[in-house]
Design an enzyme around this catalytic site. Sequence first.
Site, PDB file in Angstrom:
ATOM      1  N   GLY A 346      52.065 -28.816-104.824  1.00 12.00           N
ATOM      2  CA  GLY A 346      51.387 -27.612-105.453  1.00 12.00           C
ATOM      3  C   GLY A 346      51.887 -27.269-106.583  1.00 12.00           C
ATOM      4  N   GLY A 348      53.967 -24.265-108.311  1.00  9.80           N
ATOM      5  CA  GLY A 348      54.843 -23.266-108.084  1.00  9.80           C
ATOM      6  C   GLY A 348      54.920 -22.307-109.344  1.00  9.80           C
ATOM      7  N   PHE A 350      56.671 -22.111-111.780  1.00 10.33           N
ATOM      8  CA  PHE A 350      57.424 -22.387-112.708  1.00 10.33           C
ATOM      9  C   PHE A 350      56.626 -23.757-113.353  1.00 10.33           C
ATOM     10  CE2 PHE A 350      60.458 -19.551-111.345  1.00 10.33           C
ATOM     11  CZ  PHE A 350      60.688 -18.861-112.686  1.00 10.33           C
ATOM     12  N   GLY A 351      56.189 -24.510-112.252  1.00  5.53           N
ATOM     13  CA  GLY A 351      55.581 -25.940-112.503  1.00  5.53           C
ATOM     14  C   GLY A 351      55.085 -26.633-111.133  1.00  5.53           C
ATOM     15  N   LYS A 368      60.867 -29.835-107.658  1.00  5.87           N
ATOM     16  CA  LYS A 368      60.272 -29.001-108.653  1.00  5.87           C
ATOM     17  C   LYS A 368      60.534 -29.435-109.953  1.00  5.87           C
ATOM     18  CE  LYS A 368      59.289 -24.197-108.808  1.00  5.87           C
ATOM     19  NZ  LYS A 368      59.443 -22.987-107.887  1.00  5.87           N
ATOM     20  N   ASP A 464      61.553 -12.152-106.473  1.00  9.22           N
ATOM     21  CA  ASP A 464      60.261 -12.753-106.315  1.00  9.22           C
ATOM     22  C   ASP A 464      59.961 -12.879-104.730  1.00  9.22           C
ATOM     23  OD1 ASP A 464      57.428 -12.907-107.221  1.00  9.22           O
ATOM     24  OD2 ASP A 464      58.156 -15.290-108.060  1.00  9.22           O
TER      25      ASP A 464
END
Length: 665
Positions: A346, A348, A350-351, A368, A464
């Site tokens: 997926g 995220g 950030f990336g 990630k 977050d």
Amino acid sequence: MAETCSHLHLILGIIFLVQLIFAQDEKQFLYNGFRGAKLHLDGLANIHPNGLLQMTNTTLLSSAHVFYPKPLKFNKNRSFSTTFAFAIDVDVPGHGGHGIAFVISSSINFEYAIPQEYIGLFNASNNGNISNHIFAVELDIVQNPMFEDIDGNHVGIDVNGLKSIDSASAAYYSDEEMKNVSLRGTPMKIWIDYDGEKMLMNVTLAPLKHPKPQKNLLSTHVNLSSVLLDYMYVGFSSATGLTGTEHYISGWSWSQIGQAQDLDLFKLPPFPNIRSHKNKPKFLFIVLIVVLLLLLGMIAGVALAVWRKKFKELKEPWEQEYISHRFSYKDIYIATKGFKDSELLGFGGFGKVYKGVIPSKHTPVAVKKISHDSRQGMREFVAEIVTMRRLRHRNLVQLLGYCRRKGELLLMYDYMPNGSLDKFLFKNKNSDLSWSQRFNIAKGVASALLYLHEEWEQVVLHRDVKASNVLLDADMNARLGDFGLARLYDHESATRSTRVVGTIGYLAPELSITGKPTTATDVFAYGIFLLEVACGRRPSSLQEFSTEDYVLVDWVYDCWKKGEILETSDPMLEGNYQAEEMELVLKLGLLCSHPKPEGRPSMRQAVQFLNGDANLPDIPSDYDHESNSFFGGSWSISMSVPSSMSFGVSQATVSSDNSAVHNGR
Ligand SMILES: *[C@@H]1O[C@H](CO)[C@@H](O)[C@H](O)[C@H]1NC(C)=O
Ligand SMILES: *[C@@H]1O[C@H](CO)[C@@H](O)[C@H](O)[C@H]1NC(C)=O
Ligand SMILES: *[C@@H]1O[C@H](CO)[C@@H](O)[C@H](O)[C@H]1NC(C)=O
Ligand SMILES: *[C@@H]1O[C@H](CO)[C@@H](O)[C@H](O)[C@H]1NC(C)=O
Ligand SMILES: *[C@@H]1O[C@H](CO)[C@@H](O)[C@H](O)[C@H]1NC(C)=O
Ligand SMILES: *[C@@H]1O[C@H](CO)[C@@H](O)[C@H](O)[C@H]1NC(C)=O
Ligand SMILES: *[C@@H]1O[C@H](CO)[C@@H](O)[C@H](O)[C@H]1NC(C)=O
């Protein structure tokens, strides 16, 4: 004066020449190459300009004869000694023929002789007839059963016919050791020595550059007294059969007075490139191998360079202390199958997030991939990552390590097989979560936040908290993920940061004013998260493409005021929940998302409420979001707060949760 001189020279030259011929004629001669030699040639025989004597070329079924032009007078004892250098070059491996014979013959008329196996010396009717007066040493490369040949590569002693009185496979002795050698393709020398007193014929073979071996190949008793007449011709005969074969002789020495003089290798004309069908393939093979190796080497070199570039990492001296937390890019690359789309879990905040399997460990991981342009703050960030790696809690996604490349940061986490919670709450409505699972998730996230806020050696703010950052392990336990945003605070110097990060809808109202995240802002987000879990709805209509305009917290609050708080429970549950637990979660959600930070409980209290260790206080009367007008105006306010995220990802950070594929950590 000059004239007399040149005359004198001429006369001297003639005398010398006559002497030479006379001397040769008598008892011995030596040809280191045949340039200018006056020999009797017939058939295909010819002398190359460089002095090489070519007996046959590739013309088929032909023969050639070369003889010393005059018959030689033999001694009473018939002794002689001779040596010559030769080479046989065949067109087709395994074929060719038929060889060269050294010949002592009473006649040089071979018009009735036939080529092929008769080597231009005999024919079928006179073969073996004692009236032939022919002695020969054959270098035969064809096995002929008619003559009882031992093999297709032999040396034989022939008297008046081709049925050899003795023969041996071509070989030579090098320090007592016998070495087989191929007559095809190997330039060689042969020595033929006959002691007429003892009637002993010695034949010795060796490769061209090898000295005369101590041991003979053949040593045979032969009575030549009736074969060799007083005057005999000496020379060579050669013949081809049905495949082209070139026979060469490059030098020849003869003597009837002791050992023939040795040939001078330096004076011998070279043989043309002999196709050595035994050695050439080997040679070719070696060349091929070398070329192949070179080619492979080059390819490997290029591949290595590409490989190096492909897997090039960014390392700086200060990172040395974090080396144990680092993964090699190569491993990550292999683990994620080169970041294949099929491995994409997926996107995220950030990336992209990829699934991978570390080959050496066989454990699944999530990688990630964060792009970052600036090196600024990297050192600080890596330090944080390393600290985060030390965070260990059963409700946190474990960070395993990192890797850094130019413009890229890679974080490796434990793989969570069930993905993120929001997928279950909002997207994948079929695989609905039971209430007990949801309640367990709520408790798990609370426990993780308590650990971060109070139980670890430093205060860690998550900053977050939201459903999409909660991941589910194989047993559907909650794991709080994405520490990309977490900032660490020392206990003493809390809240230094001026960065506003987080997600719209989860941002505490005071954040838009102070810009300072605190544990209380995390609690606020947790409150919203609880409402999400209980209601199965997103924080506000901003996050949902719905026509209905709503703010989740206000709606729940309104329902609570009307005494209908259970009406807000997720319809997907179809009433399958424990009313007390549902009410607890909804009310705790409201409490935690109190508009004022001082109105919110701590995470420790929240955990106590959830565990039933303390009673939930009533919702205070000053609880009114609308008066704070936060959700209405928050959008513009929080966007206007300058972000100082160091990794060029601030845009992604303040993203709303609309993204349909937002699945990440
Ligand atoms: C072989 O040699 C003979 C005589 O020198 C010549 O006539 C003939 O053309 C040659 N053949 C080949 C194939 O070289
Ligand atoms: C064989 O050669 C001899 C001469 O050496 C000759 O007289 C005879 O006719 C030949 N025989 C055949 C069949 O050619
Ligand atoms: C050998 O050759 C001679 C002369 O050519 C001939 O007279 C004689 O019959 C031959 N002997 C045999 C056994 O063929
Ligand atoms: C040499 O050749 C002979 C006969 O063909 C064979 O018996 C022998 O084994 C060979 N020797 C080697 C070392 O190849
Ligand atoms: C032939 O070989 C034997 C044994 O190697 C040696 O004794 C003899 O002197 C040789 N004869 C000639 C003429 O080379
Ligand atoms: C053979 O005789 C010649 C002279 O007739 C002599 O020079 C030579 O040494 C003799 N050879 C042997 C091996 O006896
Ligand atoms: C060699 O051959 C000749 C003629 O055939 C004969 O007179 C002589 O006795 C033979 N010598 C030996 C040693 O056999």
